[in-house]
Design a protein around this motif. Structure first.
Motif, PDB file in Angstrom:
ATOM      1  N   UNK A 104       3.270   9.387-100.865  1.00 36.97           N
ATOM      2  CA  UNK A 104       2.295   9.029 -99.836  1.00 36.97           C
ATOM      3  C   UNK A 104       2.483   7.614 -99.331  1.00 36.97           C
ATOM      4  N   UNK A 105       2.764   6.693-100.236  1.00 37.69           N
ATOM      5  CA  UNK A 105       3.007   5.309 -99.827  1.00 37.69           C
ATOM      6  C   UNK A 105       4.261   5.213 -98.968  1.00 37.69           C
ATOM      7  N   UNK A 106       5.286   5.966 -99.334  1.00 36.04           N
ATOM      8  CA  UNK A 106       6.500   5.991 -98.521  1.00 36.04           C
ATOM      9  C   UNK A 106       6.209   6.481 -97.108  1.00 36.04           C
ATOM     10  N   UNK A 107       5.357   7.504 -97.013  1.00 38.61           N
ATOM     11  CA  UNK A 107       5.043   8.079 -95.704  1.00 38.61           C
ATOM     12  C   UNK A 107       4.390   7.052 -94.776  1.00 38.61           C
ATOM     13  N   UNK A 108       3.641   6.111 -95.357  1.00 33.68           N
ATOM     14  CA  UNK A 108       2.974   5.092 -94.547  1.00 33.68           C
ATOM     15  C   UNK A 108       3.966   4.197 -93.813  1.00 33.68           C
ATOM     16  N   UNK A 109       5.173   4.063 -94.358  1.00 29.93           N
ATOM     17  CA  UNK A 109       6.180   3.221 -93.695  1.00 29.93           C
ATOM     18  C   UNK A 109       7.350   4.076 -93.189  1.00 29.93           C
ATOM     19  N   UNK A 110       7.087   5.362 -93.012  1.00 27.48           N
ATOM     20  CA  UNK A 110       8.062   6.302 -92.448  1.00 27.48           C
ATOM     21  C   UNK A 110       9.334   6.421 -93.278  1.00 27.48           C
ATOM     22  N   UNK A 111       9.179   6.393 -94.597  1.00 28.79           N
ATOM     23  CA  UNK A 111      10.293   6.634 -95.507  1.00 28.79           C
ATOM     24  C   UNK A 111      10.111   8.015 -96.121  1.00 28.79           C
ATOM     25  N   UNK A 112      11.104   8.865 -95.925  1.00 30.67           N
ATOM     26  CA  UNK A 112      11.020  10.231 -96.444  1.00 30.67           C
ATOM     27  C   UNK A 112      11.433  10.280 -97.907  1.00 30.67           C
ATOM     28  N   UNK A 113      11.071  11.382 -98.560  1.00 25.42           N
ATOM     29  CA  UNK A 113      11.468  11.645 -99.941  1.00 25.42           C
ATOM     30  C   UNK A 113      12.307  12.913 -99.960  1.00 25.42           C
ATOM     31  N   UNK A 114      13.437  12.868-100.640  1.00 28.74           N
ATOM     32  CA  UNK A 114      14.306  14.036-100.783  1.00 28.74           C
ATOM     33  C   UNK A 114      13.777  14.890-101.936  1.00 28.74           C
ATOM     34  N   UNK A 115      13.009  15.921-101.595  1.00 31.21           N
ATOM     35  CA  UNK A 115      12.353  16.745-102.616  1.00 31.21           C
ATOM     36  C   UNK A 115      13.369  17.469-103.501  1.00 31.21           C
ATOM     37  N   UNK A 116      14.475  17.911-102.925  1.00 33.21           N
ATOM     38  CA  UNK A 116      15.498  18.604-103.718  1.00 33.21           C
ATOM     39  C   UNK A 116      16.137  17.651-104.729  1.00 33.21           C
ATOM     40  N   UNK A 117      16.438  16.443-104.290  1.00 41.06           N
ATOM     41  CA  UNK A 117      17.011  15.455-105.201  1.00 41.06           C
ATOM     42  C   UNK A 117      16.002  15.092-106.286  1.00 41.06           C
ATOM     43  N   UNK A 118      14.745  14.978-105.906  1.00 41.02           N
ATOM     44  CA  UNK A 118      13.716  14.650-106.897  1.00 41.02           C
ATOM     45  C   UNK A 118      13.666  15.700-108.004  1.00 41.02           C
ATOM     46  N   UNK A 119      13.705  16.974-107.628  1.00 40.42           N
ATOM     47  CA  UNK A 119      13.682  18.038-108.641  1.00 40.42           C
ATOM     48  C   UNK A 119      14.961  18.022-109.481  1.00 40.42           C
ATOM     49  N   UNK A 120      16.083  17.738-108.855  1.00 36.07           N
ATOM     50  CA  UNK A 120      17.343  17.657-109.604  1.00 36.07           C
ATOM     51  C   UNK A 120      17.272  16.550-110.652  1.00 36.07           C
ATOM     52  N   UNK A 121      16.702  15.398-110.262  1.00 31.83           N
ATOM     53  CA  UNK A 121      16.567  14.287-111.201  1.00 31.83           C
ATOM     54  C   UNK A 121      15.580  14.624-112.313  1.00 31.83           C
ATOM     55  N   UNK A 122      14.480  15.256-111.965  1.00 26.20           N
ATOM     56  CA  UNK A 122      13.485  15.652-112.973  1.00 26.20           C
ATOM     57  C   UNK A 122      14.118  16.578-114.001  1.00 26.20           C
ATOM     58  N   UNK A 123      14.869  17.551-113.520  1.00 29.34           N
ATOM     59  CA  UNK A 123      15.523  18.497-114.427  1.00 29.34           C
ATOM     60  C   UNK A 123      16.619  17.805-115.244  1.00 29.34           C
ATOM     61  N   UNK A 124      17.374  16.909-114.590  1.00 27.69           N
ATOM     62  CA  UNK A 124      18.438  16.202-115.295  1.00 27.69           C
ATOM     63  C   UNK A 124      17.916  15.312-116.402  1.00 27.69           C
ATOM     64  N   UNK A 152      14.936   6.679-106.640  1.00 29.80           N
ATOM     65  CA  UNK A 152      16.204   7.241-106.168  1.00 29.80           C
ATOM     66  C   UNK A 152      15.991   8.378-105.172  1.00 29.80           C
ATOM     67  N   UNK A 153      14.891   9.113-105.293  1.00 30.98           N
ATOM     68  CA  UNK A 153      14.640  10.216-104.358  1.00 30.98           C
ATOM     69  C   UNK A 153      14.086   9.728-103.019  1.00 30.98           C
ATOM     70  N   UNK A 154      13.735   8.447-102.920  1.00 32.46           N
ATOM     71  CA  UNK A 154      13.332   7.877-101.631  1.00 32.46           C
ATOM     72  C   UNK A 154      14.563   7.726-100.748  1.00 32.46           C
ATOM     73  N   UNK A 155      14.440   8.104 -99.499  1.00 31.44           N
ATOM     74  CA  UNK A 155      15.585   8.086 -98.598  1.00 31.44           C
ATOM     75  C   UNK A 155      15.775   6.704 -97.988  1.00 31.44           C
TER      76      UNK A 155
END
Length: 251
Positions: A104-124, A152-155
């Protein structure tokens, strides 16, 4: 992949009568992926990184962060995420809640989050079973993993981490090295401080050695190099001048 370059000239930061940075000078060049900032406790690493990300004003000098040709007086939050030395997770929130707050904080400054990468990191990291727990119930290593996943999942092209491996176990340290190397391969840049030369030599491709508020040596790293420890000790003044020159001549 964004081109990120750092230029620092004669940077001075004082705390009262104490000079934390004493004319610190450093510059990246060409193609680099992870810069390690190595120094003993109190060398000025945290002061340097906080100035770099705009959290701390400095007294004099030049600090420039250039991203794809655009220059900033410090690392802009739209291009950089910062992991502080002391964990900043709210104790009462769960891991999942923290990741959503960060998104949500990222969204305030127009920074996207890579949801697929986030899940990959969580699983890793094997975090699935921990993210429903409140942060207060997590180990230091698990907390650090949550912070690293969010960063790292922040774009953004640059991740700056202060004492990332401090107090974590060896398997976690190895996992951090792997995430950094994969992030670099995917186009990200990292600046990571530590006083652990083994960790930095595995995670980074450039090393800046900091002592008493100055950059006393900078060199590129090749994984498996045998003289890294000697080069670092030479930078800290542990050898004679002739010995130091001989060590540097080896590359």
């Amino acid at each position: 992949m964004a081109d990120v370059q750092i230029r620092i000239r004669d940077l001075i930061k004082r705390y009262g009568k104490i000079d934390a940075l004493k004319g610190f000078t450093f510059e990246t060049s060409g193609d680099w992926g992870c810069l390690g900032v190595l120094g003993r406790n109190g060398a000025g690493k945290t002061t340097l990184l906080r100035a770099l990300v705009g959290m701390l004003p400095f007294d004099s000098g030049i600090l420039e962060v250039e991203v794809d040709g655009k220059k900033w007086s410090h690392a802009d939050p739209r291009t950089t995420v910062f992991i502080a030395e002391r964990q900043t997770l709210a104790e009462s929130l769960t891991g999942w809640q923290h990741l959503r707050v960060y998104e949500g904080l990222n969204a305030l400054i127009d920074v996207a989050v890579d949801a697929d990468l986030r899940m990959k990191l969580i699983e890793g990291f094997g975090l699935e079973e921990h993210l429903d727990k409140p942060v207060s119930k997590m180990s230091k290593g698990t907390r650090r993993k949550v912070e690293l996943v969010a960063a790292v999942s922040s774009e953004v092209p640059l991740v700056v981490a202060d004492e990332l491996a401090e107090g974590v176990d060896v398997p976690s340290m190895y996992a951090f090295e792997k995430v950094i190397r994969e992030g670099v391969a995917g186009g990200k840049h990292f600046i990571v401080s530590s006083h652990n030369v083994g960790f930095l030599s595995e995670a980074c491709d450039v090393l800046a050695v900091v002592d008493e508020g100055r950059c006393v040596d900078t060199f590129r790293l090749t994984r498996g190099e045998s003289n890294i420890k000697e080069r670092v000790l030479a930078a800290f003044g542990c050898f004679s001048e002739d010995q130091t020159e001989e060590i540097k001549s080896k590359g």
